[in-house]
Write an enzyme that holds these catalytic residues in place. Structure first.
Site, PDB file in Angstrom:
ATOM      1  N   CYS A  51       0.824  -1.210   0.000  1.00 51.71           N
ATOM      2  CA  CYS A  51       0.000   0.000   0.000  1.00 51.71           C
ATOM      3  C   CYS A  51       0.858   1.261   0.000  1.00 51.71           C
ATOM      4  CB  CYS A  51      -0.901  -0.013   1.231  1.00 51.71           C
ATOM      5  SG  CYS A  51      -1.819   1.524   1.469  1.00 51.71           S
ATOM      6  N   ARG A 121     -14.363   0.911   5.093  1.00 53.32           N
ATOM      7  CA  ARG A 121     -13.353  -0.002   4.571  1.00 53.32           C
ATOM      8  C   ARG A 121     -12.277  -0.230   5.628  1.00 53.32           C
ATOM      9  NH1 ARG A 121     -12.777   2.843  -1.342  1.00 53.32           N
ATOM     10  NH2 ARG A 121     -14.846   2.281  -2.118  1.00 53.32           N
ATOM     11  N   TYR A 189      -5.232   5.138  -9.400  1.00 52.26           N
ATOM     12  CA  TYR A 189      -6.392   4.331  -9.011  1.00 52.26           C
ATOM     13  C   TYR A 189      -7.638   4.752  -9.796  1.00 52.26           C
ATOM     14  CZ  TYR A 189      -3.723   2.410  -5.125  1.00 52.26           C
ATOM     15  OH  TYR A 189      -2.785   1.751  -4.372  1.00 52.26           O
TER      16      TYR A 189
END
Length: 320
Positions: A51, A121, A189
Site C-alpha cells: 500500500c 473499509r 487508481y
C-alpha cells in the site's frame, strides 16, 4: 473488503473511482490534556508493504529515527474477501507474519475491536495505541505529520530538527500535495478502477499531464527535490506512487502512455536518488509485496492472477 466482491464496484455510477474518507482522526500530542501522549513503545503501526499510503508512514518512521519508539506489523500482500489478513507462520511470506500484538487474523478484527458497528473499509495504515487498546488514526497524511515533531522529546538529537513540513515550506507543500494527490497518487487508481472508457481516458490523461508538470518542476529545481535542496513531505508523498509506476501501474492500471524510466528522465533521477541514497526509502520498498498484491488481488482486472515478470529490474541502478 473483498476482491471477488468486485474491485470495480468502488467506482460510482458514472464510472469514477472516489476514495472513501478515513474514519479515525485522533492525534498524538504532548499537550497536557492530550489523550494520546507521545511515549516510547506505546504506539504500533499496522501496514502493508503493497500500500503506497501505508508506505509513507514507514518512510517517515525511519527518517525520524523512530524504529525503537514505534513498532509495526506487516500484513500479507493479498487483499481477499475479508480484506487485509495477517500471514500464518507456516506460509513463509517474506517480511510478513501473524499479529503478535492483538492476535488478529484480519485488519478488520482490529477495527471491530474498537467499534463492533464499524461499516467503512478496513484500510491500512492503522496507528494503534497499545495502552488504551484503540485506533488513534487511520489517515496516512495525518499520521506522518504526527511523526515529524510530536516524538522529538524521545528521538536522538540528530532527528529532532527534521521537520518535513517546516513552516517556510508549508504553503508550497499544501498546494503541491493537493494536485499531486488528486491526479497522481489517486490518479493511478482513478484510471485503473474506472469502469467506463470515458472515466478511464479522462483520468489517465490528467495523470500524465500531472507527471509532465512534475518533470518540469524537478527540471527547474535548484536541488534534487521538488522544493529545491530540502527533502519535504511533497517528495515523501509522491515517491510511493512513482516507485510503483513502472512495475505495476503501467500495465495493471493501464497507465501506459509513458514509463518513468524511459520518458521522464528527471523524475527517474529523483526517484533513484531517494531509493539508492536514502535508506528509509529503499528499506520500506518491497517489490514482491507490491507486484503480487496488485496482480493477484484485483481479479476483475487480472482474472488469472498472473504477475508479469517485467520490467527488469524493478528499479534501475543509478548508473542507468
Amino acid at each position: 473488503m473483498s476482491t471477488d466482491f468486485k474491485i470495480t464496484s468502488w467506482a460510482s455510477k458514472d464510472g469514477e473511482f472516489r476514495r472513501q474518507a478515513s474514519s479515525f482522526r485522533d492525534h498524538i500530542s504532548s499537550a497536557p490534556d492530550a489523550q494520546f501522549q507521545p511515549e516510547k513503545g506505546r504506539y504500533h503501526l499496522y501496514v502493508s508493504y503493497a500500500c503506497p499510503w501505508a508506505t509513507r508512514t514507514l518512510i517517515v518512521r525511519q527518517l525520524k529515527g523512530l524504529q525503537d519508539i514505534i513498532s509495526f506489523s506487516v500484513v500479507h500482500w493479498h487483499l481477499g474477501e475479508k480484506g487485509w489478513r495477517f500471514a500464518e507462520t507456516d506460509e513463509n511470506i517474506p517480511d510478513a507474519g501473524p499479529d503478535d500484538l492483538n492476535g488478529a487474523k484480519f485488519i478488520r478484527d482490529i477495527y471491530f475491536s474498537v467499534n463492533p458497528d464499524y461499516t467503512g473499509r478496513f484500510t491500512v495504515p492503522v496507528l494503534w495505541d497499545k495502552k488504551l487498546k484503540t485506533i488513534v488514526n487511520n489517515e496516512s497524511s495525518e499520521i506522518i505529520r504526527m511523526l515529524y515533531t510530536d516524538f522529538d522529546g524521545l528521538v536522538a538529537d540528530e532527528y529532532k530538527n527534521l521537520n518535513f513540513y517546516a513552516p517556510e515550506y508549508a504553503k508550497q507543500i499544501d498546494e503541491m500535495n493537493d494536485w499531486i494527490y488528486d491526479t497522481i497518487n489517486n490518479g493511478v487508481y482513478k484510471s485503473g478502477f474506472a469502469s467506463t472508457q470515458e472515466a478511464y481516458e479522462k483520468n489517465v490523461l490528467r495523470l500524465f499531464e500531472a507527471l509532465d508538470r512534475v518533470e518540469d518542476i524537478l527540471k527547474k529545481s535548484d536541488g534534487p527535490y521538488l522544493l529545491g535542496k530540502t527533502l519535504t513531505e511533497a517528495d515523501i508523498r509522491l515517491f510511493p506512487t512513482i516507485i510503483r509506476f513502472d512495475p505495476v501501474y503501467v500495465q495493471h492500471f493501464k497507465c501506459n502512455i509513458k514509463m518513468i524510466r524511459h520518458d521522464y528522465p528527471v523524475i527517474h533521477k529523483w526517484m533513484q536518488h531517494l531509493y539508492w541514497d536514502i535508506p528509509a526509502f529503499k528499506d520500506t520498498c518491497n517489490f514482491e509485496h507490491i507486484k503480487k498484491h496488485y496482480t493477484k488481488s484485483h481479479t476483475q482486472i487480472n482474472p488469472f492472477s498472473i504477475t508479469p515478470v517485467g520490467p527488469v529490474p524493478d528499479i534501475l541502478p543509478k548508473s542507468e
